[in-house]
Scaffold this active site. Structure first.
Site, PDB file in Angstrom:
ATOM      1  NE  ARG A   1      -2.866   0.476   3.381  1.00  0.00           N
ATOM      2  CZ  ARG A   1      -2.066   0.537   4.464  1.00  0.00           C
ATOM      3  NH1 ARG A   1      -1.207   1.534   4.596  1.00  0.00           N
ATOM      4  NH2 ARG A   1      -2.135  -0.379   5.404  1.00  0.00           N
TER       5      ARG A   1
ATOM      6  CE1 TYR B   1     -15.433  12.042 -15.676  1.00  0.00           C
ATOM      7  CE2 TYR B   1     -15.038  12.062 -13.318  1.00  0.00           C
ATOM      8  CZ  TYR B   1     -15.375  11.381 -14.475  1.00  0.00           C
ATOM      9  OH  TYR B   1     -15.645  10.053 -14.412  1.00  0.00           O
TER      10      TYR B   1
ATOM     11  CE  LYS C   1     -11.785   8.819 -17.846  1.00  0.00           C
ATOM     12  NZ  LYS C   1     -12.020  10.066 -17.151  1.00  0.00           N
TER      13      LYS C   1
ATOM     14  CG  ASP D   1      -8.491  16.828 -14.520  1.00  0.00           C
ATOM     15  OD1 ASP D   1      -7.836  16.232 -15.403  1.00  0.00           O
ATOM     16  OD2 ASP D   1      -9.528  16.361 -14.012  1.00  0.00           O
TER      17      ASP D   1
HETATM   18  C1  PLP Z   1     -12.352  10.480 -15.837  1.00  0.00           C
HETATM   19  C2  PLP Z   1     -11.945  11.807 -15.337  1.00  0.00           C
HETATM   20  C3  PLP Z   1     -11.678  12.017 -13.981  1.00  0.00           C
HETATM   21  C4  PLP Z   1     -11.882  10.940 -12.929  1.00  0.00           C
HETATM   22  O1  PLP Z   1     -11.055   9.857 -13.141  1.00  0.00           O
HETATM   23  P1  PLP Z   1     -11.439   8.323 -12.778  1.00  0.00           P
HETATM   24  O2  PLP Z   1     -10.237   7.585 -13.211  1.00  0.00           O
HETATM   25  O3  PLP Z   1     -12.667   7.984 -13.570  1.00  0.00           O
HETATM   26  O4  PLP Z   1     -11.707   8.285 -11.330  1.00  0.00           O
HETATM   27  C5  PLP Z   1     -11.236  13.273 -13.587  1.00  0.00           C
HETATM   28  N1  PLP Z   1     -11.088  14.273 -14.481  1.00  0.00           N
HETATM   29  C6  PLP Z   1     -11.347  14.106 -15.795  1.00  0.00           C
HETATM   30  C7  PLP Z   1     -11.169  15.252 -16.728  1.00  0.00           C
HETATM   31  C8  PLP Z   1     -11.774  12.873 -16.273  1.00  0.00           C
HETATM   32  O5  PLP Z   1     -12.046  12.724 -17.572  1.00  0.00           O
END
Ligand code: PLP
Length: 399
Positions: A56, A108, A205, A180
Protein backbone atom coordinates in the site's frame (compact mmCIF):
# COMPACT_ATOMS: atom_id res chain seq x y z
CA UNK A 1 12.65 5.46 -3.73
CA UNK A 2 13.91 7.37 -6.70
CA UNK A 3 12.16 10.22 -8.45
CA UNK A 4 12.53 11.25 -12.08
CA UNK A 5 16.15 12.32 -11.72
CA UNK A 6 17.38 9.67 -14.16
CA UNK A 7 15.87 11.49 -17.17
CA UNK A 8 17.12 9.55 -20.20
CA UNK A 9 16.64 12.47 -22.63
CA UNK A 10 15.19 15.95 -23.00
CA UNK A 11 12.82 14.58 -25.61
CA UNK A 12 9.32 13.46 -24.70
CA UNK A 13 9.20 10.46 -27.04
CA UNK A 14 12.33 8.92 -25.52
CA UNK A 15 11.28 9.63 -21.95
CA UNK A 16 7.83 8.09 -22.64
CA UNK A 17 9.57 4.77 -23.31
CA UNK A 18 12.50 4.86 -20.88
CA UNK A 19 11.86 7.19 -17.91
CA UNK A 20 11.48 5.30 -14.63
CA UNK A 21 12.35 2.00 -16.30
CA UNK A 22 15.70 0.22 -16.27
CA UNK A 23 16.37 -3.35 -17.40
CA UNK A 24 16.25 -5.61 -14.34
CA UNK A 25 19.81 -5.75 -12.89
CA UNK A 26 19.33 -9.39 -11.81
CA UNK A 27 18.10 -11.00 -15.04
CA UNK A 28 18.05 -8.29 -17.72
CA UNK A 29 14.24 -8.22 -18.16
CA UNK A 30 13.53 -5.17 -20.33
CA UNK A 31 9.98 -4.59 -19.12
CA UNK A 32 9.32 -3.60 -15.51
CA UNK A 33 8.05 -6.75 -13.75
CA UNK A 34 4.57 -6.78 -12.21
CA UNK A 35 5.58 -7.08 -8.57
CA UNK A 36 2.74 -9.15 -7.20
CA UNK A 37 3.76 -8.91 -3.58
CA UNK A 38 2.09 -7.28 -0.61
CA UNK A 39 5.14 -7.36 1.65
CA UNK A 40 8.96 -7.42 1.49
CA UNK A 41 11.75 -9.19 3.36
CA UNK A 42 13.59 -6.95 5.81
CA UNK A 43 17.31 -7.40 6.50
CA UNK A 44 16.78 -6.62 10.20
CA UNK A 45 13.83 -5.23 12.16
CA UNK A 46 12.78 -1.88 10.64
CA UNK A 47 15.41 -2.16 7.90
CA UNK A 48 13.50 -2.62 4.64
CA UNK A 49 15.51 -3.03 1.42
CA UNK A 50 15.35 0.00 -0.89
CA UNK A 51 12.54 1.43 1.26
CA UNK A 52 9.96 -1.22 0.34
CA UNK A 53 8.04 -2.70 3.27
CA UNK A 54 4.34 -2.95 2.33
CA UNK A 55 2.66 -2.50 -1.06
CA UNK A 56 0.00 0.00 0.00
CA UNK A 57 2.91 2.28 0.88
CA UNK A 58 5.07 1.45 -2.14
CA UNK A 59 5.57 -1.15 -4.84
CA UNK A 60 8.33 -1.19 -7.49
CA UNK A 61 5.91 -1.39 -10.45
CA UNK A 62 4.07 1.65 -9.09
CA UNK A 63 7.38 3.46 -8.50
CA UNK A 64 8.31 2.94 -12.18
CA UNK A 65 4.97 4.44 -13.27
CA UNK A 66 5.23 7.36 -10.81
CA UNK A 67 8.72 8.21 -12.10
CA UNK A 68 7.61 7.84 -15.72
CA UNK A 69 4.66 10.22 -15.22
CA UNK A 70 6.78 12.73 -13.29
CA UNK A 71 9.22 12.79 -16.19
CA UNK A 72 6.49 13.24 -18.83
CA UNK A 73 4.92 16.16 -16.93
CA UNK A 74 8.30 17.75 -16.22
CA UNK A 75 7.76 17.34 -12.46
CA UNK A 76 10.04 16.18 -9.65
CA UNK A 77 7.69 13.50 -8.34
CA UNK A 78 4.50 11.58 -9.09
CA UNK A 79 2.03 9.70 -6.88
CA UNK A 80 -0.39 7.14 -8.29
CA UNK A 81 -3.87 6.24 -7.10
CA UNK A 82 -6.51 3.62 -7.81
CA UNK A 83 -8.57 6.13 -9.84
CA UNK A 84 -8.56 9.76 -10.89
CA UNK A 85 -11.10 10.47 -8.15
CA UNK A 86 -8.86 8.79 -5.54
CA UNK A 87 -6.19 11.33 -6.59
CA UNK A 88 -8.72 14.18 -6.18
CA UNK A 89 -9.62 12.70 -2.79
CA UNK A 90 -5.97 12.80 -1.64
CA UNK A 91 -5.74 16.42 -2.75
CA UNK A 92 -8.79 17.32 -0.65
CA UNK A 93 -7.63 15.25 2.35
CA UNK A 94 -5.04 18.00 2.97
CA UNK A 95 -7.80 20.51 3.68
CA UNK A 96 -9.55 21.19 6.99
CA UNK A 97 -13.04 22.56 7.78
CA UNK A 98 -13.34 26.18 6.71
CA UNK A 99 -10.89 25.81 3.82
CA UNK A 100 -12.06 26.95 0.41
CA UNK A 101 -11.48 25.91 -3.20
CA UNK A 102 -12.07 27.97 -6.34
CA UNK A 103 -12.94 25.55 -9.13
CA UNK A 104 -13.94 25.68 -12.78
CA UNK A 105 -17.67 25.50 -13.41
CA UNK A 106 -17.72 22.86 -16.14
CA UNK A 107 -15.74 20.17 -14.36
CA UNK A 108 -15.78 16.43 -14.91
CA UNK A 109 -19.07 15.28 -13.32
CA UNK A 110 -17.40 13.02 -10.75
CA UNK A 111 -15.11 15.85 -9.63
CA UNK A 112 -18.12 18.09 -9.07
CA UNK A 113 -19.77 15.23 -7.13
CA UNK A 114 -16.83 14.57 -4.77
CA UNK A 115 -16.57 18.33 -4.11
CA UNK A 116 -20.27 18.88 -3.41
CA UNK A 117 -21.45 15.59 -1.96
CA UNK A 118 -18.41 14.34 -0.07
CA UNK A 119 -16.13 17.19 1.01
CA UNK A 120 -18.75 19.90 1.47
CA UNK A 121 -20.12 17.65 4.27
CA UNK A 122 -16.76 18.04 6.04
CA UNK A 123 -16.95 21.84 5.95
CA UNK A 124 -14.78 22.44 2.87
CA UNK A 125 -16.30 25.18 0.73
CA UNK A 126 -16.29 25.39 -3.07
CA UNK A 127 -16.91 28.33 -5.40
CA UNK A 128 -17.42 27.52 -9.08
CA UNK A 129 -16.35 30.12 -11.63
CA UNK A 130 -15.62 30.35 -15.34
CA UNK A 131 -11.84 29.92 -15.22
CA UNK A 132 -11.52 31.40 -18.73
CA UNK A 133 -12.36 34.74 -17.00
CA UNK A 134 -9.34 35.88 -14.97
CA UNK A 135 -11.33 38.55 -13.11
CA UNK A 136 -13.84 35.90 -11.98
CA UNK A 137 -11.04 33.69 -10.63
CA UNK A 138 -9.42 36.62 -8.84
CA UNK A 139 -12.71 37.80 -7.30
CA UNK A 140 -13.51 34.30 -5.99
CA UNK A 141 -10.22 33.86 -4.09
CA UNK A 142 -10.64 34.32 -0.32
CA UNK A 143 -8.08 34.32 2.49
CA UNK A 144 -9.07 30.71 3.27
CA UNK A 145 -8.75 29.55 -0.36
CA UNK A 146 -6.25 26.68 -0.62
CA UNK A 147 -6.53 25.69 -4.29
CA UNK A 148 -7.52 27.14 -7.60
CA UNK A 149 -8.59 24.01 -9.49
CA UNK A 150 -9.19 23.93 -13.22
CA UNK A 151 -9.60 21.62 -16.21
CA UNK A 152 -8.40 22.71 -19.60
CA UNK A 153 -9.71 21.81 -22.11
CA UNK A 154 -12.82 21.35 -19.98
CA UNK A 155 -15.38 18.60 -20.23
CA UNK A 156 -17.52 18.50 -22.36
CA UNK A 157 -17.54 22.14 -23.53
CA UNK A 158 -13.78 22.16 -24.22
CA UNK A 159 -13.32 25.64 -22.79
CA UNK A 160 -9.66 26.57 -22.64
CA UNK A 161 -8.25 28.42 -19.62
CA UNK A 162 -4.97 30.33 -19.83
CA UNK A 163 -2.81 28.31 -17.41
CA UNK A 164 0.04 30.85 -17.02
CA UNK A 165 -2.38 33.72 -16.51
CA UNK A 166 -4.41 31.83 -13.88
CA UNK A 167 -1.15 30.76 -12.19
CA UNK A 168 -0.13 34.44 -11.91
CA UNK A 169 -3.50 35.36 -10.38
CA UNK A 170 -3.35 32.43 -7.90
CA UNK A 171 0.28 33.05 -6.95
CA UNK A 172 -0.26 36.79 -6.44
CA UNK A 173 -2.59 35.75 -3.60
CA UNK A 174 -0.33 32.94 -2.39
CA UNK A 175 -2.61 30.10 -3.60
CA UNK A 176 -1.78 26.81 -5.29
CA UNK A 177 -2.94 26.11 -8.85
CA UNK A 178 -4.05 22.55 -9.61
CA UNK A 179 -4.66 21.58 -13.25
CA UNK A 180 -6.52 18.44 -14.29
CA UNK A 181 -4.54 17.59 -17.44
CA UNK A 182 -6.54 14.48 -18.35
CA UNK A 183 -7.95 15.82 -21.64
CA UNK A 184 -4.71 17.28 -22.97
CA UNK A 185 -2.12 14.77 -21.65
CA UNK A 186 1.50 15.87 -21.06
CA UNK A 187 2.30 15.29 -24.74
CA UNK A 188 0.06 18.24 -25.69
CA UNK A 189 0.31 20.46 -22.59
CA UNK A 190 2.54 20.63 -19.50
CA UNK A 191 0.88 22.73 -16.78
CA UNK A 192 3.88 22.63 -14.39
CA UNK A 193 6.03 24.33 -17.03
CA UNK A 194 3.28 26.97 -17.38
CA UNK A 195 3.28 27.74 -13.64
CA UNK A 196 0.82 25.25 -12.12
CA UNK A 197 1.78 23.70 -8.75
CA UNK A 198 0.10 20.31 -9.16
CA UNK A 199 -1.15 18.25 -12.08
CA UNK A 200 -3.93 15.72 -11.68
CA UNK A 201 -4.66 12.85 -14.09
CA UNK A 202 -7.23 10.22 -14.65
CA UNK A 203 -4.88 7.55 -16.03
CA UNK A 204 -8.04 5.75 -17.15
CA UNK A 205 -8.17 7.96 -20.24
CA UNK A 206 -5.35 8.76 -22.69
CA UNK A 207 -2.41 7.72 -20.50
CA UNK A 208 -3.72 4.16 -20.13
CA UNK A 209 -5.10 4.67 -23.63
CA UNK A 210 -6.80 1.32 -24.22
CA UNK A 211 -9.91 1.46 -21.99
CA UNK A 212 -8.68 -1.48 -19.93
CA UNK A 213 -7.55 0.07 -16.63
CA UNK A 214 -8.71 2.67 -14.06
CA UNK A 215 -6.11 4.86 -12.32
CA UNK A 216 -5.13 8.35 -11.20
CA UNK A 217 -2.06 10.44 -10.46
CA UNK A 218 -0.81 13.65 -8.91
CA UNK A 219 2.44 15.21 -10.13
CA UNK A 220 4.34 18.18 -8.73
CA UNK A 221 7.67 19.77 -7.84
CA UNK A 222 7.41 20.83 -4.17
CA UNK A 223 8.86 18.09 -1.89
CA UNK A 224 6.72 19.29 1.03
CA UNK A 225 3.54 18.74 -0.99
CA UNK A 226 4.89 15.34 -2.06
CA UNK A 227 5.36 14.36 1.59
CA UNK A 228 1.88 15.48 2.60
CA UNK A 229 0.15 13.84 -0.36
CA UNK A 230 2.17 10.62 0.02
CA UNK A 231 1.00 10.53 3.64
CA UNK A 232 -2.64 10.54 2.49
CA UNK A 233 -1.90 8.11 -0.36
CA UNK A 234 -0.72 5.61 2.27
CA UNK A 235 -2.98 6.58 5.19
CA UNK A 236 -6.20 6.49 3.13
CA UNK A 237 -4.97 3.68 0.90
CA UNK A 238 -6.50 4.41 -2.52
CA UNK A 239 -3.49 2.96 -4.31
CA UNK A 240 -3.32 1.02 -7.60
CA UNK A 241 -2.31 -2.63 -7.77
CA UNK A 242 0.86 -3.58 -9.67
CA UNK A 243 -1.04 -4.94 -12.70
CA UNK A 244 -2.83 -1.61 -13.09
CA UNK A 245 0.49 0.24 -12.86
CA UNK A 246 1.95 -2.10 -15.50
CA UNK A 247 -0.95 -1.51 -17.90
CA UNK A 248 -0.62 2.28 -17.64
CA UNK A 249 3.17 2.00 -18.17
CA UNK A 250 2.47 0.02 -21.34
CA UNK A 251 0.11 2.83 -22.39
CA UNK A 252 2.45 5.75 -21.80
CA UNK A 253 5.07 4.19 -24.12
CA UNK A 254 2.86 4.96 -27.14
CA UNK A 255 1.23 8.15 -25.84
CA UNK A 256 2.93 10.40 -28.39
CA UNK A 257 2.03 8.12 -31.33
CA UNK A 258 -1.60 7.81 -30.28
CA UNK A 259 -2.07 11.51 -29.48
CA UNK A 260 -0.78 12.58 -32.89
CA UNK A 261 -3.41 10.43 -34.60
CA UNK A 262 -6.21 11.35 -32.13
CA UNK A 263 -5.52 15.04 -32.84
CA UNK A 264 -5.29 14.59 -36.62
CA UNK A 265 -8.56 12.64 -36.78
CA UNK A 266 -10.42 15.01 -34.43
CA UNK A 267 -9.36 18.11 -36.38
CA UNK A 268 -10.44 16.55 -39.69
CA UNK A 269 -13.85 15.55 -38.25
CA UNK A 270 -14.36 18.94 -36.59
CA UNK A 271 -13.73 20.73 -39.90
CA UNK A 272 -16.08 18.35 -41.71
CA UNK A 273 -18.83 18.62 -39.04
CA UNK A 274 -18.66 22.43 -39.15
CA UNK A 275 -19.91 22.25 -42.76
CA UNK A 276 -22.76 19.79 -42.12
CA UNK A 277 -26.29 21.29 -42.32
CA UNK A 278 -27.47 19.01 -39.43
CA UNK A 279 -24.97 20.56 -37.00
CA UNK A 280 -25.56 23.92 -35.31
CA UNK A 281 -22.35 24.28 -33.30
CA UNK A 282 -19.00 22.45 -33.33
CA UNK A 283 -16.77 22.89 -30.28
CA UNK A 284 -13.10 22.04 -30.89
CA UNK A 285 -10.14 24.14 -29.67
CA UNK A 286 -8.40 23.61 -33.02
CA UNK A 287 -11.07 25.50 -34.98
CA UNK A 288 -10.46 29.24 -35.41
CA UNK A 289 -14.14 29.70 -34.44
CA UNK A 290 -13.33 28.43 -30.91
CA UNK A 291 -13.42 31.40 -28.48
CA UNK A 292 -10.06 30.49 -26.91
CA UNK A 293 -8.37 29.14 -30.04
CA UNK A 294 -5.42 31.55 -29.67
CA UNK A 295 -4.73 30.48 -26.06
CA UNK A 296 -5.00 26.81 -27.04
CA UNK A 297 -2.55 27.36 -29.89
CA UNK A 298 -0.12 28.99 -27.45
CA UNK A 299 -0.22 26.48 -24.60
CA UNK A 300 -0.95 23.20 -26.44
CA UNK A 301 1.11 21.33 -29.04
CA UNK A 302 -2.09 20.22 -30.82
CA UNK A 303 -5.77 20.33 -29.90
CA UNK A 304 -6.69 16.91 -28.56
CA UNK A 305 -8.99 14.06 -29.48
CA UNK A 306 -12.22 15.33 -27.89
CA UNK A 307 -14.87 17.29 -29.73
CA UNK A 308 -18.47 18.23 -29.02
CA UNK A 309 -21.30 19.42 -31.26
CA UNK A 310 -24.97 20.27 -31.14
CA UNK A 311 -27.51 18.81 -33.52
CA UNK A 312 -29.80 21.53 -34.85
CA UNK A 313 -32.81 19.16 -34.59
CA UNK A 314 -32.40 18.90 -30.79
CA UNK A 315 -32.32 16.23 -28.10
CA UNK A 316 -34.50 13.61 -29.83
CA UNK A 317 -32.31 13.69 -32.95
CA UNK A 318 -29.16 13.60 -30.81
CA UNK A 319 -30.41 10.48 -29.02
CA UNK A 320 -31.21 8.73 -32.31
CA UNK A 321 -27.86 9.85 -33.71
CA UNK A 322 -25.91 8.51 -30.73
CA UNK A 323 -27.75 5.17 -30.92
CA UNK A 324 -27.13 4.84 -34.68
CA UNK A 325 -23.35 4.95 -34.95
CA UNK A 326 -21.55 1.64 -35.53
CA UNK A 327 -17.86 2.45 -35.06
CA UNK A 328 -18.43 5.15 -32.45
CA UNK A 329 -19.60 3.07 -29.50
CA UNK A 330 -22.19 4.60 -27.18
CA UNK A 331 -20.32 4.69 -23.87
CA UNK A 332 -18.99 6.93 -21.12
CA UNK A 333 -15.28 7.56 -20.73
CA UNK A 334 -12.79 8.66 -23.35
CA UNK A 335 -9.18 8.53 -24.44
CA UNK A 336 -8.96 4.93 -25.68
CA UNK A 337 -7.79 3.93 -29.16
CA UNK A 338 -11.42 3.23 -30.10
CA UNK A 339 -13.95 5.99 -30.86
CA UNK A 340 -16.77 6.63 -28.39
CA UNK A 341 -19.91 8.77 -28.48
CA UNK A 342 -22.08 10.01 -25.60
CA UNK A 343 -24.78 12.51 -24.60
CA UNK A 344 -23.34 14.38 -21.55
CA UNK A 345 -26.71 15.60 -20.21
CA UNK A 346 -28.05 12.08 -19.79
CA UNK A 347 -24.78 10.22 -19.16
CA UNK A 348 -21.49 11.66 -17.80
CA UNK A 349 -22.99 14.92 -16.51
CA UNK A 350 -26.31 13.59 -15.21
CA UNK A 351 -25.12 14.16 -11.60
CA UNK A 352 -25.09 17.93 -12.26
CA UNK A 353 -28.60 19.39 -11.72
CA UNK A 354 -30.33 20.25 -15.04
CA UNK A 355 -30.62 23.97 -14.23
CA UNK A 356 -26.92 24.37 -13.39
CA UNK A 357 -26.05 22.31 -16.47
CA UNK A 358 -28.01 24.60 -18.78
CA UNK A 359 -26.79 27.73 -16.96
CA UNK A 360 -23.24 26.62 -17.79
CA UNK A 361 -24.09 26.32 -21.48
CA UNK A 362 -24.30 22.53 -21.58
CA UNK A 363 -27.20 21.96 -23.98
CA UNK A 364 -29.35 18.83 -23.58
CA UNK A 365 -28.72 17.93 -27.23
CA UNK A 366 -24.94 18.16 -27.00
CA UNK A 367 -23.07 15.17 -28.47
CA UNK A 368 -19.51 14.42 -27.28
CA UNK A 369 -17.06 12.40 -29.35
CA UNK A 370 -13.87 10.75 -28.14
CA UNK A 371 -12.21 10.42 -31.53
CA UNK A 372 -10.13 7.25 -31.74
CA UNK A 373 -7.25 6.24 -33.98
CA UNK A 374 -9.25 4.31 -36.60
CA UNK A 375 -9.04 5.43 -40.25
CA UNK A 376 -10.64 8.87 -40.42
CA UNK A 377 -12.65 8.02 -43.57
CA UNK A 378 -14.39 5.18 -41.73
CA UNK A 379 -15.19 7.51 -38.83
CA UNK A 380 -16.61 10.12 -41.20
CA UNK A 381 -18.72 7.51 -43.05
CA UNK A 382 -20.07 6.26 -39.72
CA UNK A 383 -21.20 9.75 -38.69
CA UNK A 384 -22.70 10.27 -42.16
CA UNK A 385 -24.90 7.17 -41.96
CA UNK A 386 -25.96 8.15 -38.41
CA UNK A 387 -26.99 11.61 -39.68
CA UNK A 388 -29.17 9.88 -42.28
CA UNK A 389 -30.83 7.70 -39.61
CA UNK A 390 -31.47 10.64 -37.28
CA UNK A 391 -32.90 12.61 -40.21
CA UNK A 392 -35.18 9.74 -41.31
CA UNK A 393 -36.47 9.39 -37.75
CA UNK A 394 -37.32 13.09 -37.36
CA UNK A 395 -38.90 13.18 -40.88
CA UNK A 396 -41.21 10.30 -39.82
CA UNK A 397 -42.04 12.11 -36.58
CA UNK A 398 -43.09 15.23 -38.55
CA UNK A 399 -45.47 13.16 -40.73
C1 PLP B 1 -12.35 10.48 -15.84
C2 PLP B 1 -11.94 11.81 -15.34
C3 PLP B 1 -11.68 12.02 -13.98
C4 PLP B 1 -11.88 10.94 -12.93
O1 PLP B 1 -11.05 9.86 -13.14
P1 PLP B 1 -11.44 8.32 -12.78
O2 PLP B 1 -10.24 7.58 -13.21
O3 PLP B 1 -12.67 7.98 -13.57
O4 PLP B 1 -11.71 8.29 -11.33
C5 PLP B 1 -11.24 13.27 -13.59
N1 PLP B 1 -11.09 14.27 -14.48
C6 PLP B 1 -11.35 14.11 -15.80
C7 PLP B 1 -11.17 15.25 -16.73
C8 PLP B 1 -11.77 12.87 -16.27
O5 PLP B 1 -12.05 12.72 -17.57
Amino acid sequence: MSTSSNAPSDRFETRAIHAGQEPDPNNGAIMTPVYFTSTYKQDAPAQPRQGYEYSRTSNPTRTALQDNLASLEGGAWGLCFSSGLAATNALLDRLVPGDHVVAGHDLYGGTYRIFKRVFERYGIRFTFVDTTQLAAVEAAIEPSTRYVYLETPSNPLLRVSDISAVARVAHAKGKLLVVDNTFATPFLQRPLELGADLVLHSLTKYLGGHSDVVGGALIGNDPKLQGELAFFQNAVGGTPGPMDAFLVLRGTKTLHLRMERHCENALALAQWLAKRPEVSNVIYPGLSSHPQHAIAARQMRAFGGMLSFELAAGLEAANTFASSTRLFTLAESLGGVESLIEIPASMTHASIPAESRRAQGLADGLVRLSVGVEHVDDLRDDLLQAFAKAHARSARAVR
